[in-house]
Design a protein around this motif. Structure first.
Motif, PDB file in Angstrom:
ATOM      1  N   GLN A   2       0.771  -1.075   0.095  1.00 57.28           N
ATOM      2  CA  GLN A   2       0.029  -0.055  -0.037  1.00 57.28           C
ATOM      3  C   GLN A   2       0.868   1.395  -0.006  1.00 57.28           C
ATOM      4  O   GLN A   2       2.032   1.449   0.741  1.00 57.28           O
ATOM      5  N   ASP A  26      -1.958  -1.018  -3.990  1.00 59.24           N
ATOM      6  CA  ASP A  26      -3.073  -0.217  -3.672  1.00 59.24           C
ATOM      7  C   ASP A  26      -2.481   1.029  -3.246  1.00 59.24           C
ATOM      8  O   ASP A  26      -1.304   1.191  -2.723  1.00 59.24           O
ATOM      9  N   PRO A  67       1.495   1.961   5.231  1.00 62.12           N
ATOM     10  CA  PRO A  67       1.684   2.076   3.639  1.00 62.12           C
ATOM     11  C   PRO A  67       3.122   2.580   3.701  1.00 62.12           C
ATOM     12  O   PRO A  67       3.846   3.029   4.613  1.00 62.12           O
TER      13      PRO A  67
END
Length: 72
Positions: A2, A26, A67
């Motif tokens: 992410q 993502d 992330p």
């Protein structure tokens, strides 16, 4: 993986977002004006907000794994 991208409507950020999404990552992106973001993808989460707001970032970036953060 992410990825969180700040200042998402800038030229460098848009290019970065496209590359990340093309590689299967993502992404979460922050934009004060999401309507200006030229990238649309089902794995892209667009958050309307100001990246300078700690609450906004804390609440919206962490979805699943931590992330990798990019500010371009």
């Amino acid at each position: 993986m992410q990825i969180a991208v700040f200042d998402a409507t800038g030229r460098t950020s848009v290019s970065l977002l496209r590359q990340a999404l093309d590689c299967g990552s993502d992404a979460v992106t922050f934009a004060r004006s999401p309507e200006k973001l030229p990238v649309v993808d089902p794995t892209l989460t667009v958050v309307q907000g100001d990246a300078y707001s700690g609450d906004c970032v804390r609440n919206d970036v962490h979805v699943g794994e931590m992330p990798k953060v990019i500010s371009a």
